[in-house]
Design a protein around this motif. Structure first.
Motif, PDB file in Angstrom:
ATOM      1  N   MET A   1       0.857  -1.161   0.000  1.00 48.14           N
ATOM      2  CA  MET A   1       0.000   0.000   0.000  1.00 48.14           C
ATOM      3  C   MET A   1       0.907   1.228   0.000  1.00 48.14           C
ATOM      4  O   MET A   1       1.750   1.395   0.867  1.00 48.14           O
ATOM      5  CB  MET A   1      -0.879  -0.036   1.242  1.00 48.14           C
ATOM      6  N   ARG A   2       0.712   2.084  -0.997  1.00 45.73           N
ATOM      7  CA  ARG A   2       1.569   3.254  -1.148  1.00 45.73           C
ATOM      8  C   ARG A   2       0.900   4.527  -0.615  1.00 45.73           C
ATOM      9  O   ARG A   2       1.573   5.435  -0.156  1.00 45.73           O
ATOM     10  CB  ARG A   2       1.916   3.437  -2.618  1.00 45.73           C
ATOM     11  N   TYR A   3      -0.421   4.599  -0.691  1.00 41.33           N
ATOM     12  CA  TYR A   3      -1.129   5.801  -0.262  1.00 41.33           C
ATOM     13  C   TYR A   3      -2.267   5.430   0.674  1.00 41.33           C
ATOM     14  O   TYR A   3      -2.857   4.360   0.560  1.00 41.33           O
ATOM     15  CB  TYR A   3      -1.699   6.558  -1.470  1.00 41.33           C
ATOM     16  N   VAL A   4      -2.584   6.362   1.572  1.00 39.64           N
ATOM     17  CA  VAL A   4      -3.670   6.164   2.523  1.00 39.64           C
ATOM     18  C   VAL A   4      -4.552   7.407   2.495  1.00 39.64           C
ATOM     19  O   VAL A   4      -4.053   8.531   2.554  1.00 39.64           O
ATOM     20  CB  VAL A   4      -3.123   5.950   3.955  1.00 39.64           C
ATOM     21  N   LEU A   5      -5.850   7.176   2.392  1.00 40.40           N
ATOM     22  CA  LEU A   5      -6.817   8.259   2.525  1.00 40.40           C
ATOM     23  C   LEU A   5      -7.450   8.078   3.895  1.00 40.40           C
ATOM     24  O   LEU A   5      -8.057   7.043   4.175  1.00 40.40           O
ATOM     25  CB  LEU A   5      -7.881   8.189   1.435  1.00 40.40           C
ATOM     26  N   GLU A   6      -7.249   9.064   4.751  1.00 36.13           N
ATOM     27  CA  GLU A   6      -7.826   8.967   6.084  1.00 36.13           C
ATOM     28  C   GLU A   6      -8.705  10.174   6.335  1.00 36.13           C
ATOM     29  O   GLU A   6      -8.555  11.216   5.684  1.00 36.13           O
ATOM     30  CB  GLU A   6      -6.750   8.830   7.152  1.00 36.13           C
ATOM     31  N   GLY A   7      -9.618   9.995   7.258  1.00 36.43           N
ATOM     32  CA  GLY A   7     -10.512  11.097   7.550  1.00 36.43           C
ATOM     33  C   GLY A   7     -11.152  10.956   8.908  1.00 36.43           C
ATOM     34  O   GLY A   7     -10.983   9.959   9.605  1.00 36.43           O
ATOM     35  N   SER A   8     -11.898  11.980   9.258  1.00 32.80           N
ATOM     36  CA  SER A   8     -12.619  11.970  10.520  1.00 32.80           C
ATOM     37  C   SER A   8     -13.918  12.746  10.350  1.00 32.80           C
ATOM     38  O   SER A   8     -14.050  13.566   9.444  1.00 32.80           O
ATOM     39  CB  SER A   8     -11.773  12.600  11.638  1.00 32.80           C
ATOM     40  N   VAL A   9     -14.855  12.439  11.231  1.00 31.19           N
ATOM     41  CA  VAL A   9     -16.141  13.137  11.250  1.00 31.19           C
ATOM     42  C   VAL A   9     -16.368  13.611  12.673  1.00 31.19           C
ATOM     43  O   VAL A   9     -16.245  12.840  13.624  1.00 31.19           O
ATOM     44  CB  VAL A   9     -17.293  12.204  10.810  1.00 31.19           C
ATOM     45  N   ARG A  10     -16.676  14.891  12.810  1.00 23.66           N
ATOM     46  CA  ARG A  10     -16.973  15.460  14.125  1.00 23.66           C
ATOM     47  C   ARG A  10     -18.332  16.136  14.074  1.00 23.66           C
ATOM     48  O   ARG A  10     -18.682  16.767  13.077  1.00 23.66           O
ATOM     49  CB  ARG A  10     -15.897  16.455  14.537  1.00 23.66           C
ATOM     50  N   LYS A  11     -19.066  16.009  15.151  1.00 23.76           N
ATOM     51  CA  LYS A  11     -20.403  16.583  15.232  1.00 23.76           C
ATOM     52  C   LYS A  11     -20.471  17.521  16.429  1.00 23.76           C
ATOM     53  O   LYS A  11     -19.973  17.213  17.507  1.00 23.76           O
ATOM     54  CB  LYS A  11     -21.418  15.448  15.397  1.00 23.76           C
ATOM     55  N   ALA A  12     -21.061  18.677  16.196  1.00 24.24           N
ATOM     56  CA  ALA A  12     -21.300  19.633  17.268  1.00 24.24           C
ATOM     57  C   ALA A  12     -22.700  20.184  17.075  1.00 24.24           C
ATOM     58  O   ALA A  12     -22.952  20.948  16.137  1.00 24.24           O
ATOM     59  CB  ALA A  12     -20.270  20.756  17.246  1.00 24.24           C
ATOM     60  N   GLY A  13     -23.617  19.750  17.929  1.00 24.75           N
ATOM     61  CA  GLY A  13     -25.005  20.179  17.778  1.00 24.75           C
ATOM     62  C   GLY A  13     -25.576  19.675  16.473  1.00 24.75           C
ATOM     63  O   GLY A  13     -25.596  18.468  16.215  1.00 24.75           O
TER      64      GLY A  13
END
Length: 138
Positions: A1-13
């Motif tokens: 694996m040469r590349y990684v797509l990472e992410g996050s989700v945050r919720k406020a109200g």
């Protein structure tokens, strides 16, 4: 694996923020990052916006990263490399020149020539190129 797509989700109200980044797994370098804000009521529109943006950015970012990765590799066959560079310039300058670039790439990968530039030459072609459809290239 040469590349990684990472992410996050945050919720406020009632708000949501999605963050995504494309990372070179080998070096840890960040190739692209962005964040997307929206409301929970419009979550599906936000999802479409994120998907469209990621898809539109990843391919060019990966092409640039792959090109940069191969820059430091020397070639022993300068005539083949010259043919590849000429074809590459034609392919990216105008779609009408793709048919003129094909013979240059074919010359560059003839069995009598070094195959040092072959993977780079095929990797740099557009995915939907008629060149790829007419060849048995990897």
């Amino acid at each position: 694996m040469r590349y990684v797509l990472e992410g996050s989700v945050r919720k406020a109200g009632n708000r949501v923020r999605i963050s995504a980044q494309l990372i070179d797994a080998g070096s840890g370098a960040h190739l692209w990052a962005d964040r997307f804000d929206g409301s929970l009521e419009g979550i599906f529109e936000l999802q479409d916006r994120v998907a469209s943006s990621v898809a539109g950015v990843i391919e060019p970012a990966l092409q640039a990263a792959e090109a940069a990765r191969t820059v430091g590799r020397p070639t022993a066959d300068l005539p083949a490399y010259d043919l590849y560079l000429r074809a590459h310039a034609m392919i990216w300058s105008s779609a009408r020149q793709i048919s003129q670039a094909l013979p240059l790439l074919e010359q560059a990968i003839e069995p009598s020539k070094s195959r040092a530039t072959t993977p780079a030459s095929w990797r740099m072609l557009p995915k939907r190129s008629p060149i790829l459809a007419r060849t048995s290239a990897p």
